[in-house]
Design a protein around this motif. Structure first.
Motif, mmCIF file in Angstrom:
data_model
loop_
_atom_site.group_PDB
_atom_site.id
_atom_site.type_symbol
_atom_site.label_atom_id
_atom_site.label_comp_id
_atom_site.label_asym_id
_atom_site.label_seq_id
_atom_site.Cartn_x
_atom_site.Cartn_y
_atom_site.Cartn_z
ATOM 1 N N SER A 57 70.777 31.873 38.067
ATOM 2 C CA SER A 57 70.362 32.735 36.967
ATOM 3 C C SER A 57 69.739 33.947 37.476
ATOM 4 C CB SER A 57 69.469 31.715 36.166
ATOM 5 O OG SER A 57 69.983 30.416 35.835
ATOM 6 N N GLU A 58 69.911 34.979 36.677
ATOM 7 C CA GLU A 58 69.429 36.402 37.165
ATOM 8 C C GLU A 58 68.430 36.746 35.997
ATOM 9 O OE1 GLU A 58 72.547 39.102 37.574
ATOM 10 O OE2 GLU A 58 73.822 37.941 38.865
ATOM 11 N N TYR A 59 67.125 37.048 36.511
ATOM 12 C CA TYR A 59 65.874 37.486 35.665
ATOM 13 C C TYR A 59 65.571 38.790 35.996
ATOM 14 C CZ TYR A 59 66.192 32.578 34.575
ATOM 15 O OH TYR A 59 66.629 31.242 34.272
ATOM 16 N N PRO A 80 58.308 32.951 44.917
ATOM 17 C CA PRO A 80 58.859 31.835 45.566
ATOM 18 C C PRO A 80 60.481 31.199 45.050
ATOM 19 C CG PRO A 80 56.481 31.798 45.202
ATOM 20 C CD PRO A 80 57.053 32.560 44.276
ATOM 21 N N LEU A 81 60.525 31.252 43.716
ATOM 22 C CA LEU A 81 61.720 30.410 43.551
ATOM 23 C C LEU A 81 62.652 31.615 43.771
ATOM 24 C CD1 LEU A 81 60.570 29.583 39.781
ATOM 25 C CD2 LEU A 81 61.035 28.041 41.492
ATOM 26 N N ALA A 82 62.441 32.841 43.685
ATOM 27 C CA ALA A 82 63.549 33.628 44.228
ATOM 28 C C ALA A 82 63.859 33.394 45.690
ATOM 29 C CB ALA A 82 63.204 35.015 43.675
ATOM 30 N N GLY A 85 66.227 30.535 46.502
ATOM 31 C CA GLY A 85 67.258 30.853 46.081
ATOM 32 C C GLY A 85 67.611 30.029 44.717
ATOM 33 N N VAL A 86 66.595 29.499 44.060
ATOM 34 C CA VAL A 86 66.694 29.046 42.681
ATOM 35 C C VAL A 86 67.262 30.072 41.632
ATOM 36 C CG1 VAL A 86 65.564 27.719 40.999
ATOM 37 C CG2 VAL A 86 65.129 27.293 43.365
ATOM 38 N N LEU A 87 66.837 31.236 41.741
ATOM 39 C CA LEU A 87 67.065 32.289 40.826
ATOM 40 C C LEU A 87 67.077 33.587 41.605
ATOM 41 C CD1 LEU A 87 64.036 33.880 40.315
ATOM 42 C CD2 LEU A 87 63.840 31.780 38.795
ATOM 43 N N GLU A 88 67.654 34.776 40.784
ATOM 44 C CA GLU A 88 67.608 35.910 41.365
ATOM 45 C C GLU A 88 66.784 36.859 40.569
ATOM 46 O OE1 GLU A 88 71.704 37.742 41.715
ATOM 47 O OE2 GLU A 88 72.512 35.956 42.675
ATOM 48 N N LEU A 89 65.683 37.639 41.021
ATOM 49 C CA LEU A 89 64.760 38.387 40.276
ATOM 50 C C LEU A 89 64.907 39.734 40.821
ATOM 51 C CD1 LEU A 89 62.181 37.807 38.462
ATOM 52 C CD2 LEU A 89 61.057 37.956 40.624
#
Length: 397
Positions: A57-59, A80-82, A85-89
């Motif tokens: 997911s990209e945010y 930390p999630l970015a 690798g859980v999401l792209e920020l």
């Protein structure tokens, strides 16, 4: 002494004839290769290889707050999630820019932190953290909403903990000091992943490659098992019975042809999915043992069910239903955990033991496949015994 070699030669001739027939009519190609590869490719395209660890997911986030809580949301909740690798920020300078990125599909959702975010929370007023999501990305939007909700829940927990520490209304200085200490305190319970532990869960690429290969081997082997009805109707069986070959050898040849076709299909699919999808079948010896005993279980079960049918059409219908039910309850079409209380039924299916063996093989030595192979072999032997008894009566009739 000449009867033994002649019998083996005749069995080999029947097996070769069945294999050639399956190649000519296309059933071996369709059910043994194209369908399992196609469905496995679909699941890999849909779910990816590791959806449990990465959403893709990209945010975008806009931090208009001049205080510390907006910065904390970005640095402590999102970064930390970015990094994992859980999401792209990415960041944007204004709410309009962030909303435009969502509308044109550049990102899945946007986090909008208002200007008075910290001030409102410190004064005890309502503060709104806005999440704007793309209608075409409902899952990513739901994840973004839950991230914001988790941050709000954590902040509320801290404020309640601070409030419970006073018997009367505290001074602003005391409340601010205790709030700062509560925010800086370490969490009493932290979830972590031990990198030294063995991972015994199959990745999506391996899981769906193996499950689809095993699911469709039922259909690939079905034609060899049911061909005895076609040969009986066409008169070929009568000519075989008139030959010197023992009647039991005819049934053995039919089951052997199904075994050969099933093993060939599974071997080709194991190599193809490893090359094209990156599936990891584990140690070749362990995987080979699971494939051999798994196909034996398939042949035994399909032959046992087909032996109660009166025609090729009836046997095909029954076996199609059997393949679907075993696939559903064995976890071939979706994870067994989704069956909830019915998951106990999966232990009666060869699919469960085959996939369980591959999962154990991914982390352990060859000894971990002994139990799954033993269960699969037992299913095959029981089914074959029933089939030989029933089919023997059918041939003699």
């Amino acid at each position: 002494m000449s009867n033994g070699p002649n019998t083996l030669t005749m069995i080999a001739a029947i097996v070769a004839k069945d294999v050639r027939q399956r190649l000519r009519d296309g059933s071996l190609l369709v059910f043994g290769l194209l369908l399992p590869l196609g469905v496995a490719f679909f699941f890999n395209m849909l779910l990816g290889d590791d959806t449990s660890r990465q959403t893709g997911s990209e945010y975008v986030v806009v931090d208009s707050d001049a205080g510390s809580l907006g910065r904390e949301f970005v640095d402590a909740a999102l970064r930390p999630l970015a990094d994992d690798g859980v999401l792209e920020l990415t960041t944007a300078d204004s709410e309009d820019e962030a909303r435009a990125l969502v509308e044109d599909g550049s990102v899945d959702a946007a986090f909008l932190v208002p200007e008075d975010f910290t001030e409102s929370l410190e004064d005890g007023d309502d503060a709104v953290l806005t999440v704007v999501g793309d209608a075409d990305a409902p899952v990513a939007t739901h994840i973004a909403r839950e991230i914001g909700r988790a941050f709000a829940t954590e902040h509320l927990r801290i404020r309640l903990a601070v409030a419970s520490g006073f018997d009367s209304e505290p001074s602003p200085e005391d409340a601010a000091l205790l709030l700062e200490e509560a925010e800086a305190a370490e969490a009493p319970l932290v979830l972590s992943e031990d990198s030294e532990l063995e991972w015994r869960e199959l990745g999506n690429a391996t899981y769906y490659s193996a499950s689809m290969a095993f699911f469709f081997v039922f259909f690939a082997a079905m034609f060899s098992v049911t061909s005895i009805f076609d040969e009986k109707a066409g008169g070929t069986l009568a000519r075989l019975l008139a030959s010197p070959i023992p009647r039991g050898a005819i049934l053995i040849a039919k089951l052997t042809s199904g075994l050969v076709i099933g093993l060939a299909n599974m071997a080709v699919l194991a190599v193809a999915t490893s090359v094209f999808f990156g599936a990891d079948w584990g140690d070749p010896l362990g995987a080979g043992a699971l494939i051999l005993t798994g196909v034996m279980a398939v042949i035994g079960l399909t032959a046992a069910v087909a032996s109660f049918a009166r025609s090729s059409e009836q046997a095909a219908n029954w076996l199609s239903v059997l393949a679907m039910l075993l696939g559903v309850f064995g976890g071939a079409l979706f994870p067994i955990s989704q069956l909830n209380g019915l998951a106990i039924v999966s232990y009666l299916t060869p699919h469960r033991w085959f996939l369980l063996g591959l999962g154990e093989l991914s982390a352990g030595g060859l000894d971990v496949v002994l139990l799954p192979c033993a269960v699969l072999l037992a299913l095959g032997l029981v089914g074959t015994t029933v089939a030989l008894f029933r089919m023997g009566r059918m041939v003699n009739a």
